[in-house]
Scaffold this motif. Structure first.
Motif, mmCIF file in Angstrom:
data_model
loop_
_atom_site.group_PDB
_atom_site.id
_atom_site.type_symbol
_atom_site.label_atom_id
_atom_site.label_comp_id
_atom_site.label_asym_id
_atom_site.label_seq_id
_atom_site.Cartn_x
_atom_site.Cartn_y
_atom_site.Cartn_z
ATOM 1 N N GLU A 61 0.791 -0.996 -0.026
ATOM 2 C CA GLU A 61 0.359 -0.430 -0.093
ATOM 3 C C GLU A 61 1.036 1.693 -0.229
ATOM 4 O O GLU A 61 0.562 2.095 -0.338
ATOM 5 C CB GLU A 61 -0.525 0.457 1.167
ATOM 6 N N GLY A 71 -6.361 -6.199 3.599
ATOM 7 C CA GLY A 71 -6.627 -6.256 1.685
ATOM 8 C C GLY A 71 -6.280 -4.612 1.553
ATOM 9 O O GLY A 71 -5.557 -3.703 2.458
ATOM 10 N N ILE A 72 -5.464 -4.872 0.125
ATOM 11 C CA ILE A 72 -4.964 -3.668 0.211
ATOM 12 C C ILE A 72 -6.162 -2.336 -0.549
ATOM 13 O O ILE A 72 -7.218 -2.866 -1.176
ATOM 14 C CB ILE A 72 -4.421 -3.960 -1.517
ATOM 15 N N ARG A 73 -6.183 -1.208 0.177
ATOM 16 C CA ARG A 73 -7.455 -0.343 0.324
ATOM 17 C C ARG A 73 -7.468 1.020 -0.812
ATOM 18 O O ARG A 73 -8.051 1.909 -1.107
ATOM 19 C CB ARG A 73 -7.557 -0.008 1.523
ATOM 20 N N LEU A 101 -6.332 0.996 -4.566
ATOM 21 C CA LEU A 101 -6.263 0.316 -5.306
ATOM 22 C C LEU A 101 -6.717 1.718 -6.688
ATOM 23 O O LEU A 101 -6.117 1.922 -7.864
ATOM 24 C CB LEU A 101 -7.310 -0.800 -5.880
ATOM 25 N N TRP A 102 -7.367 2.220 -5.715
ATOM 26 C CA TRP A 102 -7.543 3.753 -6.150
ATOM 27 C C TRP A 102 -6.096 4.678 -6.733
ATOM 28 O O TRP A 102 -6.561 5.309 -8.258
ATOM 29 C CB TRP A 102 -8.682 4.889 -5.648
ATOM 30 N N ILE A 132 -5.465 3.797 -10.863
ATOM 31 C CA ILE A 132 -6.069 4.663 -11.752
ATOM 32 C C ILE A 132 -5.715 5.591 -11.637
ATOM 33 O O ILE A 132 -5.472 6.278 -13.133
ATOM 34 C CB ILE A 132 -7.805 4.169 -11.259
ATOM 35 N N ALA A 133 -5.021 6.701 -11.242
ATOM 36 C CA ALA A 133 -4.860 7.643 -11.328
ATOM 37 C C ALA A 133 -3.121 7.805 -11.639
ATOM 38 O O ALA A 133 -3.415 9.533 -12.443
ATOM 39 C CB ALA A 133 -4.541 8.593 -9.503
ATOM 40 N N SER A 180 -5.046 13.584 -7.304
ATOM 41 C CA SER A 180 -4.859 12.479 -8.107
ATOM 42 C C SER A 180 -4.191 12.873 -9.501
ATOM 43 O O SER A 180 -3.967 13.830 -8.751
ATOM 44 C CB SER A 180 -6.443 12.209 -7.791
ATOM 45 N N TYR A 181 -5.264 11.967 -10.095
ATOM 46 C CA TYR A 181 -4.811 12.732 -11.799
ATOM 47 C C TYR A 181 -5.704 14.347 -12.407
ATOM 48 O O TYR A 181 -4.865 15.218 -12.992
ATOM 49 C CB TYR A 181 -5.537 11.762 -12.934
ATOM 50 N N LEU A 241 -9.334 -2.140 -14.684
ATOM 51 C CA LEU A 241 -9.386 -0.657 -13.615
ATOM 52 C C LEU A 241 -9.868 0.706 -13.770
ATOM 53 O O LEU A 241 -8.683 1.488 -14.305
ATOM 54 C CB LEU A 241 -8.407 -0.525 -12.634
ATOM 55 N N CYS A 242 -11.060 0.073 -14.223
ATOM 56 C CA CYS A 242 -11.795 1.558 -14.685
ATOM 57 C C CYS A 242 -12.448 2.594 -13.255
ATOM 58 O O CYS A 242 -12.358 3.903 -13.617
ATOM 59 C CB CYS A 242 -12.654 1.162 -15.554
ATOM 60 N N GLY A 243 -12.960 2.297 -12.729
ATOM 61 C CA GLY A 243 -13.608 2.559 -11.532
ATOM 62 C C GLY A 243 -13.465 1.996 -10.368
ATOM 63 O O GLY A 243 -13.385 0.311 -10.865
ATOM 64 N N LEU A 244 -14.206 2.543 -9.132
ATOM 65 C CA LEU A 244 -14.077 1.470 -8.154
ATOM 66 C C LEU A 244 -15.754 2.178 -7.261
ATOM 67 O O LEU A 244 -15.317 2.543 -6.203
ATOM 68 C CB LEU A 244 -13.236 1.873 -6.807
ATOM 69 N N TYR A 248 -15.561 4.565 -3.486
ATOM 70 C CA TYR A 248 -16.066 6.386 -3.373
ATOM 71 C C TYR A 248 -16.267 7.371 -1.864
ATOM 72 O O TYR A 248 -15.744 7.965 -2.085
ATOM 73 C CB TYR A 248 -16.016 6.859 -4.595
ATOM 74 N N VAL A 250 -13.217 1.770 3.736
ATOM 75 C CA VAL A 250 -13.056 1.186 1.770
ATOM 76 C C VAL A 250 -12.610 -0.232 2.612
ATOM 77 O O VAL A 250 -11.622 -0.899 3.172
ATOM 78 C CB VAL A 250 -11.172 1.670 1.265
ATOM 79 N N ARG A 251 -13.039 -1.075 1.816
ATOM 80 C CA ARG A 251 -13.121 -2.428 1.775
ATOM 81 C C ARG A 251 -11.534 -3.184 1.130
ATOM 82 O O ARG A 251 -11.536 -2.374 0.153
ATOM 83 C CB ARG A 251 -13.942 -3.464 1.198
ATOM 84 N N GLY A 252 -11.134 -3.246 2.179
ATOM 85 C CA GLY A 252 -9.884 -3.946 0.733
ATOM 86 C C GLY A 252 -9.124 -5.092 0.111
ATOM 87 O O GLY A 252 -10.626 -6.053 0.730
ATOM 88 N N ILE A 253 -8.674 -5.157 -1.092
ATOM 89 C CA ILE A 253 -8.351 -6.538 -1.714
ATOM 90 C C ILE A 253 -7.818 -7.759 -1.216
ATOM 91 O O ILE A 253 -6.738 -7.070 -1.209
ATOM 92 C CB ILE A 253 -8.691 -6.593 -3.763
#
Lengths: 343, 343
Positions: free
Chosen positions: A234, A263-265, A267-268, A271-272, B61-62, B248-251, B255, B261-264
């Motif tokens: 992370e 968990g990895i929280r 991942l956004w 995208i960024a 962010s971007y 990965l287009c969106g989450l 948001y 946030v739920r980690g993967i």
């Protein structure tokens, strides 16, 4: 040591978390004989890798789980004792995916291959820098992550058997190599021997890991060679550059977490930065192992690629030795010397 | 409606979770005048996208965060009211990244571009199937994930403005398209209108999502086009094939999660399958937008690409309308009609 008997470690029960002694059963059986198209191998050295922990779980993966009651699985180097298999003769030195045992029976296919002769290099090198860990560094970094000169490569588990090679190959590719490891001693070794440009002790910097990475990677992270997972992954994602690549080679922090996997929280971040995480298995590169090992062997022989091995003597201690992988209490590639002076 | 005044929604405070009315301030200001090299745009329609929620947070962010006290940001389509900028004339129809407001001032660079004329297509199409959402489907699927005929494409958020297009493009590429959506009505629309081969209602299958995906994807998942994240992403990872690609287009599920946030937890699947997760931003493909929009416009005009728009009238209702994105209470691309009959 073992002459008439085959000492073996069998999987008795699947671990919930760290694999304790209750998971294993010690057996002493007669030395096996080769059936048709089989060889019997006298195992000399065995490689203890994090992947073994995964094979102890009962879940589908890239290899079937070790069956309950079956012998523990490991890559070994051994000497052919008896061959009824074309292409192998008594006395050949072979490596392959065999067992935690004195003697293994193999069909001589797939993962059993003759060890090429490299005068001056010890056999154990073929379980470390010239084995799956060195080859993981080689293919993962050079063929999948594909570093470009001037990029920054962040390596987690940097003092491990894979990570220590990754940093050196990254430097050879003209990159800045930054390592994350678990002790000051390991960090010092990485900088002094392996040429890492900078290192981070994740134990002393646990509370400000992102700041530590940013300081060590002033131009950001282009490639993260990930061996650890969890909070370290992370933290790295926060520091990735645009189009960064995370080469996912291992997740050692997770293997004994049971149901409490972190968990990895964030991942956004992928995208960024339009970045990616890419899983890696050295098995996928099997057809090029010999070529890569030969290239690495040249560097080792020339003294241009450093590594260290942590060799523990005694098959009987294998379960305790295996735990060293997970508490960091080893320096370099963890290997069990099965045959002692016999080799 | 708004003649002498510029009605605007400003960001008053950053949301912790769902952005409630306390986050916004309504202002009425004079219509702005164009400075040198500027245009004044009368906004006609505005696109409400999940990305806006990210811009409300105070994190890099971007794009920079919307400043506190600044106007809320959105892509709009509008008409040039006054131009002191070469290349733009009064009456031109333009689209760009502007504000939640009647009138925007723009330098006419970057994200302000003239909307090409496609007789027979409504202007709002340029905020949906021919706008950033349609283009995200196009570039994300065709250029990044790169489907091959015969592969299975799993689309999450399938009834959304991006997902509904992804499935149709996947089918045109010879793939099996499977959609995950939040209601039986949405699933029926995806199968009937958009040609999805199969769909899964994640609300009714929440307890056995992995089994539902396996049943709908008997050959496994080659491409997962991810718009949602969280448990849906985890379930898909379990079903990935060797060398699977997660675009990965969106989450959107994350948001408004605040600190929860739920980690993967199953990134191990990426290693076991040598699969990858790749982040995507349609902004990166800006130089090819016009080309792709023209291609999509042909399909739309020929009736070969279906989409739906959910147009809510009234800038004054924008904060409530925005919430529909997150509770699923909309059907198709969410658009605010700012100017009403004026358009």
């Amino acid at each position: 040591m073992a002459t008439g008997i085959n000492r073996r470690w069998m999987l008795k029960q699947r671990p919930q978390r760290l694999p304790g002694p209750e998971c294993y059963e010690w057996r002493e059986e007669p030395v096996p004989r080769a059936g048709e198209n089989e060889v019997v191998i006298r195992n000399l050295y065995m490689s203890l890798d994090p992947a073994i922990r995964g094979w102890m779980d009962d879940r589908p993966s890239y290899l079937p789980p070790i069956p309950l009651g079956g012998v523990m699985r490991a890559t070994t180097i051994g000497k052919v004792l008896e061959s009824r298999c074309a292409g192998f003769e008594r006395g050949d030195i072979v490596q392959g995916l065999n067992g935690w045992e004195d003697y293994s029976v193999s069909q001589g296919r797939g993962f059993t291959a003759r060890v090429p002769v490299h005068p001056g290099l010890p056999l154990t090198d073929f379980l470390s820098v010239l084995g799956t860990t060195g080859l993981s560094a080689y293919f993962g970094l050079l063929e999948v992550a594909r570093p470009r000169a001037g990029e920054t490569v962040l390596v987690t588990g940097a003092a491990g058997a894979v990570g220590s090679i990754v940093g050196q190959l990254a430097r050879r590719a003209g990159c800045r190599a930054v390592g994350v490891a678990g002790s000051d001693e390991k960090c010092a070794w990485l900088e002094r021997e392996c040429g890492y440009d900078a290192t981070i002790n994740y134990r002393t910097r646990a509370n400000d890991l992102v700041a530590a990475i940013r300081a060590a990677c002033p131009d950001g992270v282009d490639i993260q060679f990930e061996n650890v997972g969890g909070g370290i992954l992370e933290a790295g994602l926060e520091c990735l550059n645009k189009r960064g690549r995370v080469l996912l080679c291992g997740l050692i922090s997770q293997y004994n977490a049971g149901g409490d996997v972190r968990g990895i929280r964030n991942l956004w971040q992928l995208i960024a930065k339009t970045a990616r995480i890419e899983g890696f298995l050295v098995r996928d590169w099997l057809d090029r192992w010999a070529e890569a090992a030969a290239e690495l062997a040249k560097l080792v022989a020339a003294g241009e690629l450093h590594h260290r091995e942590h060799i523990e003597r005694g098959l009987e201690h294998a379960p305790e030795t295996f735990l060293r992988l997970f508490d960091g209490n080893h320096q370099g590639k963890l290997i069990v010397d099965i045959a002692g002076n016999e080799a």
